[in-house]
Write an enzyme that holds these catalytic residues in place. Structure first.
Site: not given
Ligand code: XMP
Length: 515
Positions: A55, A82-83, A170, A172, A229, A371
């Site tokens: 964050g 991180c944060y 990070h 990710e 969708d 998605k």
């Protein structure tokens, strides 16, 4: 196990949704929750573990977002990123300070404790992605350090007695070369995930949930747009409810070549649901006559669609539900999940206030999915690849691609050009590699020469873009030979077009559509 989520606490990181997707890639069901969710509510949600996101704040500033300290008493596995690391360490007795100089970008991580489950199979020195202005300076009495980088003495820690881990980098983002191993270690070795959250399981559970939600004498109305969708939403509902699903496809006269037939065929072939095709071409073309302003076109199309859809839906006996293909990012960004973060960016409005106006209940079978997961679900449900991998198409259809006035003749010219372009893109094997590709009909004429004669005809623009999120985009570097073939075919095969231009504008400053 597959039903028990991993909760991702949102402290405002731009990567929160990416963390959720990475967790799901490991076969665990990630849910994003507000950072101040209570420990009691966390216990009710029965997660297998918690991830505290990064964050933009500093944990020592007044008003910085905090979590309920009670979550650390639940004996649940926790990974602070991180944060999230700084918050975990500060809450449990460590000290956080500004870095001597902020650290952004790739750096080398040296893993001191390679026995730790978090770093199983990770190299002793590995590249990680950093993005922080603060760092943990003292780990306090409860944590042991696990790794360092040249400018971050405490880059990873583990709690001495609880299953709490924290990392400054990070995992990710793809720049962290072994990030997915580290996340998988946390999920599988620390949380005990069995990796069984698969699309097949999702389909099974969602079918049961839908069947249990809609009473046996009631029907669901599902608007089909031709896009992925709504098609996946309809297919899932049809599996659960059979002929109690009524799909409504409005032919607004602004569709691409043979689109109405393609949708009817793809749908009719694979589903027990009823399909109602409403021929509303005259209504739409009538309301658009003489209109050239793009926003006015959109407004008129929107109103006409709602009127027609409402009339059709209300004519279906037993219809009490309206299906909507809302996706997880919309739910999260619009604050639509009571446990999720507050609204941040946008309010989604696929069909506006329609359910309330109709007196219908809303059903959103895709609201837990990203998605890429919707596409996997579509394949799982047996939808053809031509639907699953379809490029997005704007709701107002060709009305925003016929620049200026919309007439049957101008629509027909555009349809032919668009079909030639897409056909050649498919033939070149490049359709899947482009995010969106289409033709536009410009509101000008230009001079040309054909045979011995001078022509004064219309101009087609070709647009093809690369993008992940459609917020920014780059123009596709399509091979010249392909562009040449498209151009030659368009001017030769379509009477009335004598010039083709290729749009080489990025977004920003251009938008993807021309109107
Ligand atoms: P722009 O042109 O804003 O487009 O760069 C971004 C994405 O949104 C689609 N788009 C629309 N979709 N109704 C829609 O449903 C609209 O009015 C509309 N305008 C643009 C566009 O096709 C692209 O994918």
């Amino acid at each position: 196990m597959a039903d028990r989520p991993v909760l991702i606490f949102d402290f405002g990181s731009q990567y929160v949704q990416l963390i959720a997707r990475r967790v799901r890639e490991q076969g665990a069901f990630a849910r994003i929750v507000r950072h101040d969710i209570t420990a009691e509510r966390v216990r009710e949600l029965n997660p297998i573990g918690l991830i505290l996101s990064g964050g933009p704040s500093s944990v020592y500033e007044p008003g910085a977002p905090k979590c309920d300290p009670g979550i650390f008493e639940l004996d649940l596995p926790i990974l602070g990123i991180c944060y999230g690391m700084q918050l975990a360490c500060q809450t449990l007795g460590g000290a956080v300070q500004p870095c001597p100089s902020a650290e952004y970008g790739r750096t080398e991580l040296f893993v001191a404790d390679r026995e730790s489950p978090l770093f199983a199979g990770v190299d002793a020195a590995t590249t990680v992605w950093m993005s922080h202005g603060d760092q943990v300076r003292e780990v306090g009495p409860e944590f042991v350090p696990l790794a360092t980088t040249p400018s971050c003495p405490v880059a990873a820690v583990k709690h001495k007695s609880r299953p709490v881990y924290a990392i400054q980098f990070h995992p990710e983002v793809s720049h962290t070369s072994q990030g997915s191993t580290i996340l998988a270690n946390f999920l599988n070795k620390v949380c005990g995930s069995d990796g069984s959250w698969t699309m097949a399981k999702f389909v099974e559970r969602e079918i049961e949930r839908v069947a249990a939600t809609v009473p046996a004498d009631e029907k669901v109305v599902c608007g089909l747009s031709g896009g992925v969708d709504s098609a996946v939403c309809a297919a899932l509902l049809a599996k659960a409810l059979g002929d109690r699903v009524v799909c409504v496809f409005v032919d607004n006269g602004l569709l691409r070549l043979e689109e109405r037939d393609q949708v009817a065929k793809a749908f009719g072939d694979s589903s027990k649901a009823e399909l109602r095709v409403v021929d509303a071409r005259a209504d739409f073309l009538g309301t658009l006559a003489g209109i050239t302003d793009p926003q006015e076109k959109r407004i008129r199309i929107g109103h006409t669609f709602i009127d027609i859809f409402k009339r059709e839906a209300l004519s279906i006996p037993g219809a009490k539900w309206l299906a909507q293909g809302t996706l997880y990012p919309d739910v999260i960004e619009s604050g639509g999940d009571p446990d999720g973060p507050a609204a941040t960016i946008k309010h989604h409005h696929n069909v506006g206030g329609l359910p309330a106006e109709l007196g219908f209940e809303l059903i959103e079978p895709l609201r837990d999915l990203f998605k890429d997961e919707v596409r996997r679900l579509g394949l799982e449900l047996g939808l053809p690849e031509s639907i699953v991998w379809r490029h997005p198409f704007p709701g107002p259809g060709l009305a925003v691609r016929v620049l200026g006035e919309i007439t049957e003749d101008r629509l027909a010219l555009l349809r032919k050009a668009d079909a030639i372009f897409l056909e050649e893109l498919h033939a070149a094997g490049l359709y899947r590699q482009t995010a969106q590709a289409f033709a536009v009909l410009l509101p000008i004429k230009s001079v040309g020469v054909m045979g011995d004669g001078r022509t004064y005809d219309q101009v087609i623009g070709i647009r093809s873009v690369q993008t992940d999120d459609f917020m920014t985009a780059d123009w596709s570097r399509l091979p010249y030979d392909l562009l040449a073939k498209v151009s030659t075919r368009i001017v030769n095969e379509i009477k009335g077009i004598n010039r083709v231009v290729y749009d080489i504008t990025t977004k920003p400053p251009g938008t993807i559509e021309w109107e």
